[in-house]
Design a protein around this motif. Sequence first.
Motif, PDB file in Angstrom:
ATOM      1  N   PHE A 135      67.920   3.043  31.149  1.00  0.00           N
ATOM      2  CA  PHE A 135      66.788   4.104  31.237  1.00  0.00           C
ATOM      3  C   PHE A 135      65.861   4.676  30.021  1.00  0.00           C
ATOM      4  O   PHE A 135      64.438   4.327  29.916  1.00  0.00           O
ATOM      5  CB  PHE A 135      67.021   5.533  32.083  1.00  0.00           C
ATOM      6  N   THR A 136      66.864   4.910  29.008  1.00  0.00           N
ATOM      7  CA  THR A 136      66.082   5.265  27.803  1.00  0.00           C
ATOM      8  C   THR A 136      65.346   4.445  26.610  1.00  0.00           C
ATOM      9  O   THR A 136      64.795   4.461  26.432  1.00  0.00           O
ATOM     10  CB  THR A 136      67.370   6.352  26.764  1.00  0.00           C
ATOM     11  N   PHE A 137      65.529   3.030  26.827  1.00  0.00           N
ATOM     12  CA  PHE A 137      65.464   2.092  26.069  1.00  0.00           C
ATOM     13  C   PHE A 137      64.481   1.420  26.699  1.00  0.00           C
ATOM     14  O   PHE A 137      63.273   0.834  26.017  1.00  0.00           O
ATOM     15  CB  PHE A 137      66.929   0.880  25.393  1.00  0.00           C
ATOM     16  N   ASP A 138      64.156   1.404  28.060  1.00  0.00           N
ATOM     17  CA  ASP A 138      63.275   0.698  29.135  1.00  0.00           C
ATOM     18  C   ASP A 138      61.409   1.583  28.800  1.00  0.00           C
ATOM     19  O   ASP A 138      60.722   1.600  28.445  1.00  0.00           O
ATOM     20  CB  ASP A 138      63.639   1.101  30.558  1.00  0.00           C
ATOM     21  N   THR A 139      62.320   2.707  28.307  1.00  0.00           N
ATOM     22  CA  THR A 139      61.153   4.230  27.833  1.00  0.00           C
ATOM     23  C   THR A 139      60.423   4.040  26.486  1.00  0.00           C
ATOM     24  O   THR A 139      59.144   3.878  26.605  1.00  0.00           O
ATOM     25  CB  THR A 139      61.883   5.433  28.034  1.00  0.00           C
ATOM     26  N   VAL A 140      61.923   3.537  25.741  1.00  0.00           N
ATOM     27  CA  VAL A 140      61.362   3.362  24.708  1.00  0.00           C
ATOM     28  C   VAL A 140      60.358   2.034  24.584  1.00  0.00           C
ATOM     29  O   VAL A 140      59.026   2.161  23.929  1.00  0.00           O
ATOM     30  CB  VAL A 140      62.487   2.776  23.211  1.00  0.00           C
ATOM     31  N   ARG A 141      60.684   1.191  24.933  1.00  0.00           N
ATOM     32  CA  ARG A 141      59.805  -0.262  25.240  1.00  0.00           C
ATOM     33  C   ARG A 141      58.676   0.287  25.875  1.00  0.00           C
ATOM     34  O   ARG A 141      57.538  -0.533  24.662  1.00  0.00           O
ATOM     35  CB  ARG A 141      60.515  -1.060  26.770  1.00  0.00           C
ATOM     36  N   VAL A 142      58.434   0.716  26.735  1.00  0.00           N
ATOM     37  CA  VAL A 142      56.377   1.620  26.645  1.00  0.00           C
ATOM     38  C   VAL A 142      55.943   2.107  25.832  1.00  0.00           C
ATOM     39  O   VAL A 142      55.139   1.895  25.493  1.00  0.00           O
ATOM     40  CB  VAL A 142      56.926   2.658  28.468  1.00  0.00           C
ATOM     41  N   LEU A 143      56.311   2.691  25.244  1.00  0.00           N
ATOM     42  CA  LEU A 143      56.397   3.863  24.179  1.00  0.00           C
ATOM     43  C   LEU A 143      55.639   2.658  22.790  1.00  0.00           C
ATOM     44  O   LEU A 143      54.234   2.909  22.393  1.00  0.00           O
ATOM     45  CB  LEU A 143      57.147   4.983  24.055  1.00  0.00           C
ATOM     46  N   ASP A 144      57.035   2.113  22.669  1.00  0.00           N
ATOM     47  CA  ASP A 144      56.539   1.000  21.904  1.00  0.00           C
ATOM     48  C   ASP A 144      55.060   0.312  22.080  1.00  0.00           C
ATOM     49  O   ASP A 144      54.334  -0.002  21.349  1.00  0.00           O
ATOM     50  CB  ASP A 144      57.275   0.432  21.331  1.00  0.00           C
ATOM     51  N   ALA A 145      55.139  -0.539  23.478  1.00  0.00           N
ATOM     52  CA  ALA A 145      53.822  -1.232  24.389  1.00  0.00           C
ATOM     53  C   ALA A 145      52.445  -0.577  23.530  1.00  0.00           C
ATOM     54  O   ALA A 145      51.257  -0.986  23.155  1.00  0.00           O
ATOM     55  CB  ALA A 145      54.539  -1.364  24.816  1.00  0.00           C
ATOM     56  N   ALA A 146      52.699   0.924  23.498  1.00  0.00           N
ATOM     57  CA  ALA A 146      51.080   1.869  24.180  1.00  0.00           C
ATOM     58  C   ALA A 146      51.252   2.403  22.209  1.00  0.00           C
ATOM     59  O   ALA A 146      50.521   2.560  22.430  1.00  0.00           O
ATOM     60  CB  ALA A 146      51.721   3.328  24.785  1.00  0.00           C
ATOM     61  N   GLY A 147      51.423   1.685  21.463  1.00  0.00           N
ATOM     62  CA  GLY A 147      51.231   2.005  20.298  1.00  0.00           C
ATOM     63  C   GLY A 147      52.379   3.122  19.633  1.00  0.00           C
ATOM     64  O   GLY A 147      51.822   3.534  18.163  1.00  0.00           O
ATOM     65  N   PHE A 148      53.093   3.756  20.089  1.00  0.00           N
ATOM     66  CA  PHE A 148      53.400   5.034  19.288  1.00  0.00           C
ATOM     67  C   PHE A 148      54.810   4.520  18.262  1.00  0.00           C
ATOM     68  O   PHE A 148      55.537   3.043  18.385  1.00  0.00           O
ATOM     69  CB  PHE A 148      54.423   5.371  20.405  1.00  0.00           C
ATOM     70  N   ASP A 149      54.184   4.348  17.138  1.00  0.00           N
ATOM     71  CA  ASP A 149      54.740   4.083  15.910  1.00  0.00           C
ATOM     72  C   ASP A 149      56.065   4.561  15.263  1.00  0.00           C
ATOM     73  O   ASP A 149      56.844   3.755  14.634  1.00  0.00           O
ATOM     74  CB  ASP A 149      53.736   3.853  14.965  1.00  0.00           C
ATOM     75  N   VAL A 150      56.294   5.780  15.816  1.00  0.00           N
ATOM     76  CA  VAL A 150      57.786   6.360  15.531  1.00  0.00           C
ATOM     77  C   VAL A 150      58.169   7.134  16.768  1.00  0.00           C
ATOM     78  O   VAL A 150      57.773   7.784  17.452  1.00  0.00           O
ATOM     79  CB  VAL A 150      58.141   6.948  14.681  1.00  0.00           C
TER      80      VAL A 150
END
Lengths: 323, 323
Positions: A135-150
Amino acid sequence: MPKPEITKEMPKAELVERIKKGDIRAIARAISLTENNDPFSHDLHAALLPLTGKALVVGITGSPGSGKSTLVDQLAVALKKTGKKPAIVAIDPTSPFSGGAILGDRIRMMHTAEHAEIFIRSIASRGATGGLSRFTFDTVRVLDAAGFDVILVETVGVGQVEVDIVRAVDTCVVVLVPGMGDTVQTFKAGIIEIADVFVINKADRDGADLVLKDLRLLMSVGEVSDAKFKNPIVKTIATTGEGTQELIAAIDLHQKWLRSSDEFQVRKNNIARGTILALLSDLVHEKLFKECPDLLNQEIQKCADRKETPYQAALTLLKAVGV
Amino acid sequence: MPKPEITKEMPKAELVERIKKGDIRAIARAISLTENNDPFSHDLHAALLPLTGKALVVGITGSPGSGKSTLVDQLAVALKKTGKKPAIVAIDPTSPFSGGAILGDRIRMMHTAEHAEIFIRSIASRGATGGLSRFTFDTVRVLDAAGFDVILVETVGVGQVEVDIVRAVDTCVVVLVPGMGDTVQTFKAGIIEIADVFVINKADRDGADLVLKDLRLLMSVGEVSDAKFKNPIVKTIATTGEGTQELIAAIDLHQKWLRSSDEFQVRKNNIARGTILALLSDLVHEKLFKECPDLLNQEIQKCADRKETPYQAALTLLKAVGV
């Protein structure tokens, strides 16, 4: 004109489009679908995949009381000031007994106006051993796709799951503090050797130099000293923000080294391997719960009554799910 | 006449017979077969099963530096003096990086002659998340069959695997110490709520009463206060042995309560469930490694290259192993 509601019926393409634009409600919706293991979330993640790979994922880990939450906040604010778009994923230890975060969700002071625009998602650590990491890395994937860069992933730093999580980041920051017990003991607990960058927080306290000395000594022996990258050690005082710039520089230094070395591909493959195997377990368990709940209960009873070993029970269930 | 060598070829019945008699070399052989996941070990455990169920399994957990190893030693010596036959299973934190216990195997002072007859088995915590718990309880099974009547399982107390292990014991003792950080923080880390008995070790230190006060406060709120058993709090000084008798009495008290309550069966079933599910994962992974190593590597590569999600990869592999 107000945007239409985000509903479960909303076409995937539209949700993806909104996430891509950084729409906070769309992001929250995607994370929530993922958390509920909604079948739709699997398609959604496949659709988000081409948008990912741009974010730097930094793990920050340290004992309870090490001040790592404050440090993460400072780091996020400082990154934002340099024009970055940081997000925080905080894994909160939860009680295995009560099922909830014991003291409620994290209480985090929002000192400055900048904080208001930093996305923070808290994840309760309760649940399947594999599930938390997934779940942690699924969340990270969503945030990455959303343009959060760090993306700053914050965990309490002892235990296999936490180790699995901080291993699966681009740069792992381990936070130590003076006077929280022996550095050697922390070292024994296994977390230190996965550090890319060390932080000695509360560096104005007595004993900070002792921690530094111990760290240098430990890094001079054995496998650690053979490592190709010399781990930076940064002193911080998270409550004042002192040392935050140095920490950002140390993370940059590690990233420059990593991306120029073979280690980069090795790390990516290890992460993929761990994630896939954990998911495979989850899928087998899910099939078992759905298709053979009665057999599972019978086998549990037989084991509890010492009529068969767990191995015998597992073999029976393995056949039942078709392996 | 010297006993014949214990070889792999020795018939199972003879090995079982020797274990039953408490033959240390046969016990070590059985544990070693188990550790190597030797196919023979599965039959062996099935044969040992009818001999088990007599031992009391006590988990002792606490942070590195809490003095729990010394406490466990004192407890073992004290139990031995009362005519019991204790054994110690110590789970040593290991580096996820170097693959070994970082500072070597535990260094344990053997003060008295009595120690010589206390069986101590050290287990490195490295390895599969499921594997550690599985091997720990397989070891406990061998010792139980061998007639050890109190088995002390010692772990570092944070992290899901440790939580899984201390949940699977008959009585869980959580060791706290003054001055090792805030009790509330330890509480947040999730281990405290699974305690059956609390120990405040190093009770002669400043702050012991503060820990006691904090513990009482925390136990008065929420789910803990609803529990049916009022957890005893015992003060100890492990270096001198002070409080050891009180700890033994507190463990007895918990066992008397547990065996008279519904909780006993619930606990046994939860343990069986956790163990079976972890084993099921292990078996699926083992099949995958053996039968489809190339496909696994391909899927890892695709994930690492962001060409598919881990979920898509896991689905492909699930089909490949036949589920």
